[in-house]
Design a protein around this motif. Structure first.
Motif, PDB file in Angstrom:
ATOM      1  N   LYS A  57      42.602 -71.538  16.340  1.00  0.00           N
ATOM      2  CA  LYS A  57      41.182 -71.862  16.467  1.00  0.00           C
ATOM      3  C   LYS A  57      40.423 -71.133  15.373  1.00  0.00           C
ATOM      4  N   SER A  58      39.568 -71.884  14.690  1.00  0.00           N
ATOM      5  CA  SER A  58      38.834 -71.328  13.564  1.00  0.00           C
ATOM      6  C   SER A  58      37.399 -71.834  13.595  1.00  0.00           C
ATOM      7  N   ASN A  59      36.502 -71.057  13.028  1.00  0.00           N
ATOM      8  CA  ASN A  59      35.117 -71.503  12.895  1.00  0.00           C
ATOM      9  C   ASN A  59      34.705 -71.618  11.434  1.00  0.00           C
ATOM     10  N   THR A  60      35.687 -71.498  10.536  1.00  0.00           N
ATOM     11  CA  THR A  60      35.410 -71.622   9.103  1.00  0.00           C
ATOM     12  C   THR A  60      36.509 -72.453   8.453  1.00  0.00           C
ATOM     13  N   GLY A  61      36.254 -72.931   7.268  1.00  0.00           N
ATOM     14  CA  GLY A  61      37.266 -73.690   6.526  1.00  0.00           C
ATOM     15  C   GLY A  61      37.381 -75.122   7.001  1.00  0.00           C
ATOM     16  N   LYS A  62      38.581 -75.660   6.817  1.00  0.00           N
ATOM     17  CA  LYS A  62      38.864 -77.057   7.159  1.00  0.00           C
ATOM     18  C   LYS A  62      39.834 -77.109   8.335  1.00  0.00           C
ATOM     19  N   THR A  63      39.965 -78.273   8.926  1.00  0.00           N
ATOM     20  CA  THR A  63      41.000 -78.541   9.920  1.00  0.00           C
ATOM     21  C   THR A  63      42.219 -79.019   9.137  1.00  0.00           C
ATOM     22  N   VAL A  64      43.286 -78.201   9.136  1.00  0.00           N
ATOM     23  CA  VAL A  64      44.461 -78.489   8.320  1.00  0.00           C
ATOM     24  C   VAL A  64      45.727 -78.000   9.005  1.00  0.00           C
ATOM     25  N   TYR A  65      46.861 -78.485   8.521  1.00  0.00           N
ATOM     26  CA  TYR A  65      48.152 -77.975   8.948  1.00  0.00           C
ATOM     27  C   TYR A  65      48.408 -76.647   8.266  1.00  0.00           C
ATOM     28  N   SER A  66      49.144 -75.798   8.968  1.00  0.00           N
ATOM     29  CA  SER A  66      49.534 -74.515   8.407  1.00  0.00           C
ATOM     30  C   SER A  66      51.029 -74.350   8.649  1.00  0.00           C
ATOM     31  N   GLY A  67      51.801 -74.281   7.592  1.00  0.00           N
ATOM     32  CA  GLY A  67      53.245 -74.150   7.744  1.00  0.00           C
ATOM     33  C   GLY A  67      53.863 -75.382   8.370  1.00  0.00           C
ATOM     34  N   LEU A  68      54.938 -75.164   9.128  1.00  0.00           N
ATOM     35  CA  LEU A  68      55.677 -76.281   9.738  1.00  0.00           C
ATOM     36  C   LEU A  68      55.314 -76.533  11.195  1.00  0.00           C
ATOM     37  N   ARG A  69      54.620 -75.611  11.855  1.00  0.00           N
ATOM     38  CA  ARG A  69      54.355 -75.792  13.282  1.00  0.00           C
ATOM     39  C   ARG A  69      52.900 -75.669  13.692  1.00  0.00           C
ATOM     40  N   ASP A  70      52.060 -75.126  12.858  1.00  0.00           N
ATOM     41  CA  ASP A  70      50.690 -74.840  13.268  1.00  0.00           C
ATOM     42  C   ASP A  70      49.693 -75.885  12.782  1.00  0.00           C
ATOM     43  N   LEU A  71      48.601 -75.951  13.527  1.00  0.00           N
ATOM     44  CA  LEU A  71      47.453 -76.767  13.170  1.00  0.00           C
ATOM     45  C   LEU A  71      46.246 -75.861  13.315  1.00  0.00           C
ATOM     46  N   SER A  72      45.492 -75.702  12.263  1.00  0.00           N
ATOM     47  CA  SER A  72      44.284 -74.895  12.293  1.00  0.00           C
ATOM     48  C   SER A  72      43.109 -75.828  12.519  1.00  0.00           C
ATOM     49  N   ILE A  73      42.435 -75.666  13.662  1.00  0.00           N
ATOM     50  CA  ILE A  73      41.304 -76.524  13.998  1.00  0.00           C
ATOM     51  C   ILE A  73      40.019 -75.733  13.820  1.00  0.00           C
ATOM     52  N   ASN A  74      39.190 -76.172  12.893  1.00  0.00           N
ATOM     53  CA  ASN A  74      37.868 -75.600  12.719  1.00  0.00           C
ATOM     54  C   ASN A  74      36.939 -76.392  13.616  1.00  0.00           C
ATOM     55  N   THR A  75      36.436 -75.757  14.671  1.00  0.00           N
ATOM     56  CA  THR A  75      35.610 -76.462  15.641  1.00  0.00           C
ATOM     57  C   THR A  75      34.259 -76.886  15.059  1.00  0.00           C
ATOM     58  N   ASN A  76      33.900 -76.360  13.889  1.00  0.00           N
ATOM     59  CA  ASN A  76      32.658 -76.755  13.224  1.00  0.00           C
ATOM     60  C   ASN A  76      32.890 -77.814  12.143  1.00  0.00           C
ATOM     61  N   ASN A  77      34.150 -78.081  11.811  1.00  0.00           N
ATOM     62  CA  ASN A  77      34.489 -79.064  10.778  1.00  0.00           C
ATOM     63  C   ASN A  77      35.824 -79.693  11.144  1.00  0.00           C
ATOM     64  N   LEU A  78      35.793 -80.833  11.780  1.00  0.00           N
ATOM     65  CA  LEU A  78      37.004 -81.483  12.284  1.00  0.00           C
ATOM     66  C   LEU A  78      37.719 -82.309  11.223  1.00  0.00           C
ATOM     67  N   LYS A  79      37.372 -82.098   9.957  1.00  0.00           N
ATOM     68  CA  LYS A  79      37.975 -82.844   8.863  1.00  0.00           C
ATOM     69  C   LYS A  79      38.683 -81.891   7.909  1.00  0.00           C
ATOM     70  N   GLY A  80      39.737 -82.399   7.293  1.00  0.00           N
ATOM     71  CA  GLY A  80      40.430 -81.626   6.275  1.00  0.00           C
ATOM     72  C   GLY A  80      41.206 -82.539   5.357  1.00  0.00           C
ATOM     73  N   LYS A  81      41.346 -82.111   4.111  1.00  0.00           N
ATOM     74  CA  LYS A  81      42.097 -82.880   3.129  1.00  0.00           C
ATOM     75  C   LYS A  81      42.833 -81.888   2.239  1.00  0.00           C
ATOM     76  N   ILE A  82      44.133 -82.089   2.112  1.00  0.00           N
ATOM     77  CA  ILE A  82      44.977 -81.163   1.358  1.00  0.00           C
ATOM     78  C   ILE A  82      45.976 -81.969   0.521  1.00  0.00           C
ATOM     79  N   LYS A  83      46.326 -81.420  -0.636  1.00  0.00           N
ATOM     80  CA  LYS A  83      47.366 -81.992  -1.485  1.00  0.00           C
ATOM     81  C   LYS A  83      48.332 -80.857  -1.810  1.00  0.00           C
ATOM     82  N   GLU A  84      49.631 -81.055  -1.503  1.00  0.00           N
ATOM     83  CA  GLU A  84      50.639 -80.029  -1.748  1.00  0.00           C
ATOM     84  C   GLU A  84      51.880 -80.650  -2.366  1.00  0.00           C
ATOM     85  N   GLU A  85      52.565 -79.858  -3.181  1.00  0.00           N
ATOM     86  CA  GLU A  85      53.839 -80.286  -3.766  1.00  0.00           C
ATOM     87  C   GLU A  85      54.980 -79.591  -3.034  1.00  0.00           C
ATOM     88  N   PHE A  86      56.057 -80.343  -2.801  1.00  0.00           N
ATOM     89  CA  PHE A  86      57.241 -79.819  -2.125  1.00  0.00           C
ATOM     90  C   PHE A  86      58.476 -80.189  -2.922  1.00  0.00           C
TER      91      PHE A  86
END
Length: 130
Positions: free
Chosen positions: A69-98
């Motif tokens: 649970k977060s109140n800053t930043g974006k709503t994004v995945y973190s690692g392989l198991r977590d989801l970070s939900i910003n209750t003030n911003n329910l949107k997120g966009k990320i680009k990553e290379e693997f």
């Protein structure tokens, strides 16, 4: 390749592309459903000792999805198991290379976590009088 998922949790859009012979890129945008009662969602979580202060496992999904649970930043995945939900911003966009070795693992984890979140939200909607 493009993948679009729309469910109780909201909408997830994934686009992939090959960067070179060794790496691939995943770009995703997520928009969670603003009608979700996040207080009820977070009340169904159990604390977990993590390297962040407000991390939780979802009851019944331990080891599959953790929610931060977060109140800053974006709503994004973190690692392989977590989801970070910003209750003030329910949107997120990320680009990553693997690397090719890890590409399918991350792609699968992004899709699975969104499906797990749909199941969790679906349970909340069924039991909304509790």
């Amino acid at each position: 390749m493009e993948i679009n998922i729309k469910n109780n949790a909201g909408e997830l859009r994934i686009a992939t592309r090959r960067v070179d012979s060794e790496y691939r890129e995943i770009e995703y945008s997520m928009e969670l459903n603003p009608t979700i009662n996040f207080d009820r969602l977070f009340s169904r979580l159990e604390p977990v000792t993590h390297n962040v202060s407000d991390a939780h496992w979802v009851i019944g999904y331990k080891g599959k999805i953790g929610i931060i649970k977060s109140n800053t930043g974006k709503t994004v995945y973190s690692g392989l198991r977590d989801l970070s939900i910003n209750t003030n911003n329910l949107k997120g966009k990320i680009k990553e290379e693997f690397s090719n070795k890890h590409f399918h693992l991350y792609l699968k984890s992004f899709i699975n976590r969104f499906i797990y979140l749909d199941e969790i939200i679906g349970e909340l909607l069924q039991n909304k009088d509790e």
